[in-house]
Design an enzyme around this catalytic site. Structure first.
Site, PDB file in Angstrom:
ATOM      1  N   GLY A 122       0.891  -1.228   0.011  1.00  0.00           N
ATOM      2  CA  GLY A 122      -0.083   0.041   0.160  1.00  0.00           C
ATOM      3  C   GLY A 122       0.723   1.246  -0.068  1.00  0.00           C
ATOM      4  O   GLY A 122       1.929   1.206  -0.298  1.00  0.00           O
ATOM      5  N   ARG A 123       0.428   2.419   0.359  1.00  0.00           N
ATOM      6  CA  ARG A 123       1.212   3.611   0.261  1.00  0.00           C
ATOM      7  C   ARG A 123       2.615   3.488   1.271  1.00  0.00           C
ATOM      8  O   ARG A 123       3.367   3.987   0.853  1.00  0.00           O
ATOM      9  CB  ARG A 123       0.298   4.901   1.016  1.00  0.00           C
ATOM     10  CG  ARG A 123      -1.189   4.904   0.205  1.00  0.00           C
ATOM     11  CD  ARG A 123      -1.741   5.864   1.037  1.00  0.00           C
ATOM     12  NE  ARG A 123      -3.203   6.037   0.537  1.00  0.00           N
ATOM     13  CZ  ARG A 123      -4.347   5.533   1.033  1.00  0.00           C
ATOM     14  NH1 ARG A 123      -4.209   4.337   1.957  1.00  0.00           N
ATOM     15  NH2 ARG A 123      -5.370   5.630   0.591  1.00  0.00           N
ATOM     16  N   ILE A 124       2.285   2.971   2.402  1.00  0.00           N
ATOM     17  CA  ILE A 124       3.464   2.724   3.325  1.00  0.00           C
ATOM     18  C   ILE A 124       4.670   2.108   2.639  1.00  0.00           C
ATOM     19  O   ILE A 124       5.767   2.311   2.782  1.00  0.00           O
ATOM     20  CB  ILE A 124       3.262   2.678   4.791  1.00  0.00           C
ATOM     21  CG1 ILE A 124       2.125   3.891   5.120  1.00  0.00           C
ATOM     22  CG2 ILE A 124       4.330   2.418   5.634  1.00  0.00           C
ATOM     23  CD1 ILE A 124       1.413   3.348   6.673  1.00  0.00           C
ATOM     24  N   ARG A 137       0.745  -3.736  12.510  1.00  0.00           N
ATOM     25  CA  ARG A 137      -0.079  -3.993  13.681  1.00  0.00           C
ATOM     26  C   ARG A 137       0.526  -5.232  14.262  1.00  0.00           C
ATOM     27  O   ARG A 137       0.813  -6.119  13.733  1.00  0.00           O
ATOM     28  CB  ARG A 137      -1.557  -4.216  13.283  1.00  0.00           C
ATOM     29  CG  ARG A 137      -2.387  -3.039  13.179  1.00  0.00           C
ATOM     30  CD  ARG A 137      -2.555  -2.219  14.264  1.00  0.00           C
ATOM     31  NE  ARG A 137      -3.317  -1.026  13.869  1.00  0.00           N
ATOM     32  CZ  ARG A 137      -2.971   0.199  13.806  1.00  0.00           C
ATOM     33  NH1 ARG A 137      -1.766   0.456  13.601  1.00  0.00           N
ATOM     34  NH2 ARG A 137      -3.617   1.109  13.544  1.00  0.00           N
ATOM     35  N   GLU A 189      -0.790  -4.162  23.186  1.00  0.00           N
ATOM     36  CA  GLU A 189      -0.054  -2.982  23.543  1.00  0.00           C
ATOM     37  C   GLU A 189      -0.910  -2.507  24.831  1.00  0.00           C
ATOM     38  O   GLU A 189      -2.096  -2.663  24.898  1.00  0.00           O
ATOM     39  CB  GLU A 189      -0.154  -2.142  22.360  1.00  0.00           C
ATOM     40  CG  GLU A 189       0.764  -2.449  21.323  1.00  0.00           C
ATOM     41  CD  GLU A 189       0.647  -1.413  20.270  1.00  0.00           C
ATOM     42  OE1 GLU A 189       0.173  -0.234  20.351  1.00  0.00           O
ATOM     43  OE2 GLU A 189       1.216  -1.813  19.208  1.00  0.00           O
ATOM     44  N   HIS A 194       5.408   2.277  19.652  1.00  0.00           N
ATOM     45  CA  HIS A 194       4.218   2.354  18.555  1.00  0.00           C
ATOM     46  C   HIS A 194       4.411   3.958  18.223  1.00  0.00           C
ATOM     47  O   HIS A 194       3.726   4.790  18.429  1.00  0.00           O
ATOM     48  CB  HIS A 194       2.872   2.164  18.981  1.00  0.00           C
ATOM     49  CG  HIS A 194       1.907   2.202  18.244  1.00  0.00           C
ATOM     50  ND1 HIS A 194       0.733   1.083  17.924  1.00  0.00           N
ATOM     51  CD2 HIS A 194       2.100   2.555  16.653  1.00  0.00           C
ATOM     52  CE1 HIS A 194       0.225   1.197  16.903  1.00  0.00           C
ATOM     53  NE2 HIS A 194       0.932   1.957  16.016  1.00  0.00           N
ATOM     54  N   ALA A 210       5.913   5.060  14.792  1.00  0.00           N
ATOM     55  CA  ALA A 210       6.056   5.270  13.490  1.00  0.00           C
ATOM     56  C   ALA A 210       5.543   6.711  13.026  1.00  0.00           C
ATOM     57  O   ALA A 210       6.202   7.180  12.200  1.00  0.00           O
ATOM     58  CB  ALA A 210       5.614   4.201  12.682  1.00  0.00           C
TER      59      ALA A 210
HETATM   60  C1  DGY Z   1      -2.032   4.320  12.357  1.00  0.00           C
HETATM   61  O1  DGY Z   1      -2.242   5.341  12.000  1.00  0.00           O
HETATM   62  O2  DGY Z   1      -2.745   3.220  12.188  1.00  0.00           O
HETATM   63  C2  DGY Z   1      -0.628   4.295  13.262  1.00  0.00           C
HETATM   64  O3  DGY Z   1      -0.662   2.850  13.783  1.00  0.00           O
HETATM   65  C3  DGY Z   1      -0.571   5.256  14.314  1.00  0.00           C
HETATM   66  O4  DGY Z   1       0.061   6.163  13.521  1.00  0.00           O
END
Ligand code: DGY
Length: 309
Positions: A140-142, A227, A256, A274, A276
């Site tokens: 995907g985008r990331i 996740r 978490e 968490h 990022a």
């Molecule tokens: C998200 O946006 O899903 C990340 O885990 C937190 O920025």
């Protein structure tokens, strides 16, 4: 907050932990909009407690915390915050890749313990990225933004994703490098660094389990900024202990803020809390996008980033 305040009456929860479910149910009753975080479980019970609700605006790109289908049935729009966090998340992923392969966090711990005896030719040797394969699970985008940075470190990119990806993410951004399309099995057995960028679904839960970890290269590193439940943490602890892979860098966890105790004592794993998307710029943009979505829906307009329309 100020944009929302201008247009709506706000009931703001200010606790530093996720709101208790009973309190959430109580406070959501008369509301038309709900702005929530990935730590809030917006399940069927919460949704049904709010007959006037028109929008659930998650301040996150992932929305596995929301019963999206039930919201759709109830005619409630669910929105997330894609795009605005892509670059920050990709940068952080590369931070983890560099930190685990070059043992930066491990070295920092050693220095703080007062155990550094000085420079030595064979001291704390890491692994170079140049010429190695970066395997991306989830394009995907990331995933694409992570791929776009790979040429800077001389890495070849491969993915098992069969969804088509764009040649360029942003008009001003870099072109994507050549990306090899391989089977999932080839990806996990040939990658030197395997990085995960899939949403959490029934299908991706424990996608990385003991069987997968055992098939990875002994010199491979696993990175997860997606996740937590995508990786079986107990199996990962076992694989790291047994030397089945060289290391792992995690930003997300199965439960978490708990972290599996097997991981806590290991040197060859980086445990980030968490973070990022955690830059001032990105978190501001995420909050702003959620506010825009709320304001648009309450004004009778289409939201910018719906996930269930
Ligand atoms: C998200 O946006 O899903 C990340 O885990 C937190 O920025």
């Amino acid at each position: 907050m100020s944009r929302l305040r201008e247009a709506c009456e706000i009931d703001l929860y200010t606790g530093d932990r996720a709101i208790a479910r009973s309190e959430l149910i109580d406070r959501v009753r008369e509301k038309q909009g709900l702005v929530c975080l990935l730590t809030d479980q917006i399940d069927r019970g919460v949704i049904d407690a709010a007959p006037s609700l028109r929008i659930i605006a998650n301040i996150a790109v992932g929305y596995n915390n929301i019963d999206v289908e039930h919201a759709r049935v109830r005619g409630i729009v669910v929105t997330n915050t894609p795009d605005v966090l892509t670059e920050a998340t990709a940068d952080f992923t590369w931070g983890l890749i560099l930190a685990i392969t070059r043992r930066i966090v491990e070295g920092d711990r050693l220095v703080r313990r007062g155990e550094w005896k000085g420079w030595a030719l064979d001291f704390m040797l890491g692994s170079e990225l140049r010429g190695k394969r970066l395997g991306i699970i989830g394009m995907g985008r990331i995933g694409q933004a992570v791929a776009a940075r790979a040429p800077a470190f001389g890495m070849a990119v491969a993915t098992s994703s069969d969804r088509p990806f764009t040649a360029r993410l942003r008009p001003e951004g870099p072109d994507l490098p050549k990306i090899a399309s391989v089977s999932f099995d080839e990806l996990i057995t040939t990658s030197h660094v395997l990085t995960i960028h899939v949403p959490l679904t029934g299908e991706t839960t424990h996608l990385i389990d003991a069987r997968v970890l055992a098939r990875m290269r002994r010199s491979a590193y696993l990175v997860n900024t997606s996740r937590g439940p995508v990786v079986d943490e107990a199996a990962l602890g076992w694989a790291l202990r047994e030397g089945l892979i060289a290391g792992a860098a995690l930003d997300v966890y199965e439960r978490e803020p708990e972290v599996h105790r097997d991981l806590l004592g290991l040197e060859n794993v980086i445990l980030a809390p968490h973070l990022a998307s955690a830059t001032i710029e990105t978190r501001t943009a995420m909050a702003d996008l959620a506010a825009t979505n709320v304001l648009r829906v309450l004004a009778g307009d289409q939201p910018l980033t719906p996930v269930n329309l």
